[in-house]
Design a protein around this motif. Structure first.
Motif, PDB file in Angstrom:
ATOM      1  N   MET A   1       0.844  -1.175   0.000  1.00 38.19           N
ATOM      2  CA  MET A   1       0.000   0.000   0.000  1.00 38.19           C
ATOM      3  C   MET A   1       0.886   1.233   0.000  1.00 38.19           C
ATOM      4  SD  MET A   1      -1.618   2.567   2.114  1.00 38.19           S
ATOM      5  CE  MET A   1      -1.242   2.077   3.755  1.00 38.19           C
ATOM      6  N   ASN A   2       0.519   2.189  -0.830  1.00 37.57           N
ATOM      7  CA  ASN A   2       1.200   3.475  -0.890  1.00 37.57           C
ATOM      8  C   ASN A   2       0.191   4.581  -0.660  1.00 37.57           C
ATOM      9  OD1 ASN A   2       3.777   2.480  -1.697  1.00 37.57           O
ATOM     10  ND2 ASN A   2       2.958   2.182  -3.744  1.00 37.57           N
ATOM     11  N   HIS A   3       0.659   5.685  -0.139  1.00 39.89           N
ATOM     12  CA  HIS A   3      -0.143   6.901  -0.114  1.00 39.89           C
ATOM     13  C   HIS A   3       0.269   7.721  -1.324  1.00 39.89           C
ATOM     14  CE1 HIS A   3      -1.146   5.892   4.035  1.00 39.89           C
ATOM     15  NE2 HIS A   3      -2.150   6.732   3.884  1.00 39.89           N
ATOM     16  N   ILE A   4      -0.714   8.213  -2.072  1.00 39.36           N
ATOM     17  CA  ILE A   4      -0.420   9.061  -3.216  1.00 39.36           C
ATOM     18  C   ILE A   4      -1.201  10.364  -3.059  1.00 39.36           C
ATOM     19  CG2 ILE A   4       0.079   7.121  -4.755  1.00 39.36           C
ATOM     20  CD1 ILE A   4      -2.691   7.557  -6.047  1.00 39.36           C
ATOM     21  N   THR A   5      -0.713  11.404  -3.702  1.00 40.26           N
ATOM     22  CA  THR A   5      -1.413  12.685  -3.657  1.00 40.26           C
ATOM     23  C   THR A   5      -2.627  12.609  -4.574  1.00 40.26           C
ATOM     24  OG1 THR A   5      -0.225  13.646  -5.522  1.00 40.26           O
ATOM     25  CG2 THR A   5       0.801  13.877  -3.314  1.00 40.26           C
ATOM     26  N   PHE A   6      -3.528  13.556  -4.423  1.00 42.69           N
ATOM     27  CA  PHE A   6      -4.689  13.590  -5.301  1.00 42.69           C
ATOM     28  C   PHE A   6      -4.297  14.011  -6.711  1.00 42.69           C
ATOM     29  CE2 PHE A   6      -6.881  13.662  -1.187  1.00 42.69           C
ATOM     30  CZ  PHE A   6      -7.645  12.524  -1.376  1.00 42.69           C
ATOM     31  N   ASP A   7      -3.208  14.771  -6.861  1.00 49.66           N
ATOM     32  CA  ASP A   7      -2.696  15.058  -8.207  1.00 49.66           C
ATOM     33  C   ASP A   7      -2.233  13.769  -8.872  1.00 49.66           C
ATOM     34  OD1 ASP A   7      -3.232  17.768  -8.063  1.00 49.66           O
ATOM     35  OD2 ASP A   7      -1.188  18.295  -7.419  1.00 49.66           O
ATOM     36  N   ASP A   8      -1.535  12.911  -8.115  1.00 50.72           N
ATOM     37  CA  ASP A   8      -1.109  11.612  -8.654  1.00 50.72           C
ATOM     38  C   ASP A   8      -2.322  10.729  -8.959  1.00 50.72           C
ATOM     39  OD1 ASP A   8       1.547  12.333  -8.493  1.00 50.72           O
ATOM     40  OD2 ASP A   8       1.891  11.310  -6.577  1.00 50.72           O
ATOM     41  N   PHE A   9      -3.347  10.808  -8.107  1.00 51.26           N
ATOM     42  CA  PHE A   9      -4.574  10.053  -8.346  1.00 51.26           C
ATOM     43  C   PHE A   9      -5.217  10.506  -9.662  1.00 51.26           C
ATOM     44  CE2 PHE A   9      -9.244  10.126  -8.005  1.00 51.26           C
ATOM     45  CZ  PHE A   9      -9.494   8.763  -8.035  1.00 51.26           C
ATOM     46  N   ASP A  10      -5.308  11.815  -9.880  1.00 54.51           N
ATOM     47  CA  ASP A  10      -5.893  12.337 -11.122  1.00 54.51           C
ATOM     48  C   ASP A  10      -5.089  11.892 -12.336  1.00 54.51           C
ATOM     49  OD1 ASP A  10      -7.927  13.587  -9.709  1.00 54.51           O
ATOM     50  OD2 ASP A  10      -6.921  15.545  -9.682  1.00 54.51           O
ATOM     51  N   THR A  11      -3.759  11.903 -12.214  1.00 51.20           N
ATOM     52  CA  THR A  11      -2.893  11.440 -13.312  1.00 51.20           C
ATOM     53  C   THR A  11      -3.129   9.962 -13.576  1.00 51.20           C
ATOM     54  OG1 THR A  11      -1.240  13.105 -12.781  1.00 51.20           O
ATOM     55  CG2 THR A  11      -0.496  11.196 -14.056  1.00 51.20           C
ATOM     56  N   TRP A  12      -3.239   9.148 -12.522  1.00 49.92           N
ATOM     57  CA  TRP A  12      -3.503   7.713 -12.661  1.00 49.92           C
ATOM     58  C   TRP A  12      -4.835   7.491 -13.363  1.00 49.92           C
ATOM     59  CZ3 TRP A  12      -7.516   4.846 -10.533  1.00 49.92           C
ATOM     60  CH2 TRP A  12      -7.410   3.461 -10.677  1.00 49.92           C
ATOM     61  N   CYS A  13      -5.870   8.253 -12.961  1.00 52.01           N
ATOM     62  CA  CYS A  13      -7.200   8.096 -13.560  1.00 52.01           C
ATOM     63  C   CYS A  13      -7.159   8.279 -15.072  1.00 52.01           C
ATOM     64  CB  CYS A  13      -8.192   9.083 -12.955  1.00 52.01           C
ATOM     65  SG  CYS A  13      -8.796   8.597 -11.335  1.00 52.01           S
ATOM     66  N   LYS A  14      -6.348   9.212 -15.538  1.00 52.37           N
ATOM     67  CA  LYS A  14      -6.266   9.497 -16.973  1.00 52.37           C
ATOM     68  C   LYS A  14      -5.703   8.324 -17.769  1.00 52.37           C
ATOM     69  CE  LYS A  14      -5.896  14.427 -16.245  1.00 52.37           C
ATOM     70  NZ  LYS A  14      -5.017  15.585 -16.181  1.00 52.37           N
ATOM     71  N   THR A  15      -5.033   7.392 -17.100  1.00 53.73           N
ATOM     72  CA  THR A  15      -4.464   6.220 -17.783  1.00 53.73           C
ATOM     73  C   THR A  15      -5.402   5.021 -17.774  1.00 53.73           C
ATOM     74  OG1 THR A  15      -3.392   5.284 -15.814  1.00 53.73           O
ATOM     75  CG2 THR A  15      -2.148   6.958 -17.064  1.00 53.73           C
ATOM     76  N   GLN A  16      -6.553   5.155 -17.145  1.00 50.47           N
ATOM     77  CA  GLN A  16      -7.477   4.041 -16.953  1.00 50.47           C
ATOM     78  C   GLN A  16      -8.502   3.961 -18.083  1.00 50.47           C
ATOM     79  OE1 GLN A  16      -6.965   1.737 -14.399  1.00 50.47           O
ATOM     80  NE2 GLN A  16      -5.113   2.987 -14.480  1.00 50.47           N
ATOM     81  N   PRO A  17      -9.175   2.811 -18.205  1.00 54.39           N
ATOM     82  CA  PRO A  17     -10.248   2.694 -19.197  1.00 54.39           C
ATOM     83  C   PRO A  17     -11.326   3.759 -18.960  1.00 54.39           C
ATOM     84  CG  PRO A  17      -9.708   0.551 -18.277  1.00 54.39           C
ATOM     85  CD  PRO A  17      -8.958   1.569 -17.465  1.00 54.39           C
ATOM     86  N   GLU A  18     -12.114   4.010 -19.982  1.00 52.79           N
ATOM     87  CA  GLU A  18     -13.110   5.085 -19.956  1.00 52.79           C
ATOM     88  C   GLU A  18     -14.046   5.006 -18.757  1.00 52.79           C
ATOM     89  OE1 GLU A  18     -16.666   7.024 -22.650  1.00 52.79           O
ATOM     90  OE2 GLU A  18     -15.474   5.412 -23.502  1.00 52.79           O
TER      91      GLU A  18
END
Length: 163
Positions: A1-18
């Protein structure tokens, strides 16, 4: 488990399926910058999962029970979710199937459950929570009481509340 920032979360979301990109967002991030998001890469098994305030599982999730500490929250599972009872009154996005004995949710119509696959349970009862399922809902009891339940793009009729 890692803690990520919400900016990193938003960046991750952009790489996910629609489906994930469309539904996975956390409007309350400004209040929880210190906490950030808890990020689990791979399948995750636990008896108890606290969704406080934001949990992402990139894989499948198996848990018995959920807890939450705030009036808001976000759960994102890119794969399948297996749990005993889904009563989590927060925003939830399940990319695959949701398997539970029961699904009964009331968030006072503030949040939604989005399932990208099928929802399989003994009962699905919406008491004030939007439930949208891309696939089929397979349950002996399905009741939409306050908000709505939709499956395959069709909104199911609401049943009246009984005293």
């Amino acid at each position: 488990m890692n803690h990520i920032t919400f900016d990193d979360f938003d960046t991750w979301c952009k790489t996910q399926p629609e489906f994930i990109r469309t539904h996975a967002f956390f409007n309350e991030a400004e209040y929880f910058e210190e906490e950030g998001a808890r990020f689990f890469k791979g399948d995750y098994h636990t008896d108890l999962l606290s969704v406080s305030p934001c949990v992402v599982v990139e894989g499948n999730l198996t848990t018995d029970t959920f807890t939450w500490d705030y009036d808001c929250g976000l759960l994102v599972v890119t794969g399948n979710l297996h749990c005993k009872h889904f009563q989590l009154p927060v925003w939830a996005v399940i990319g695959g199937n949701l398997h539970a004995e029961t699904v009964q949710i009331n968030s006072c119509c503030d949040f939604a459950l989005h399932v990208g696959g099928d929802l399989i349970a003994q009962s699905v009862i919406e008491d004030g929570h939007c439930i949208e399922v891309v696939g089929d809902i397979r349950a002996a009891v399905i009741e939409s009481r306050v908000n709505h339940i939709s499956t395959r793009g069709v909104t199911l009729p609401r049943v009246g509340l009984t005293d």
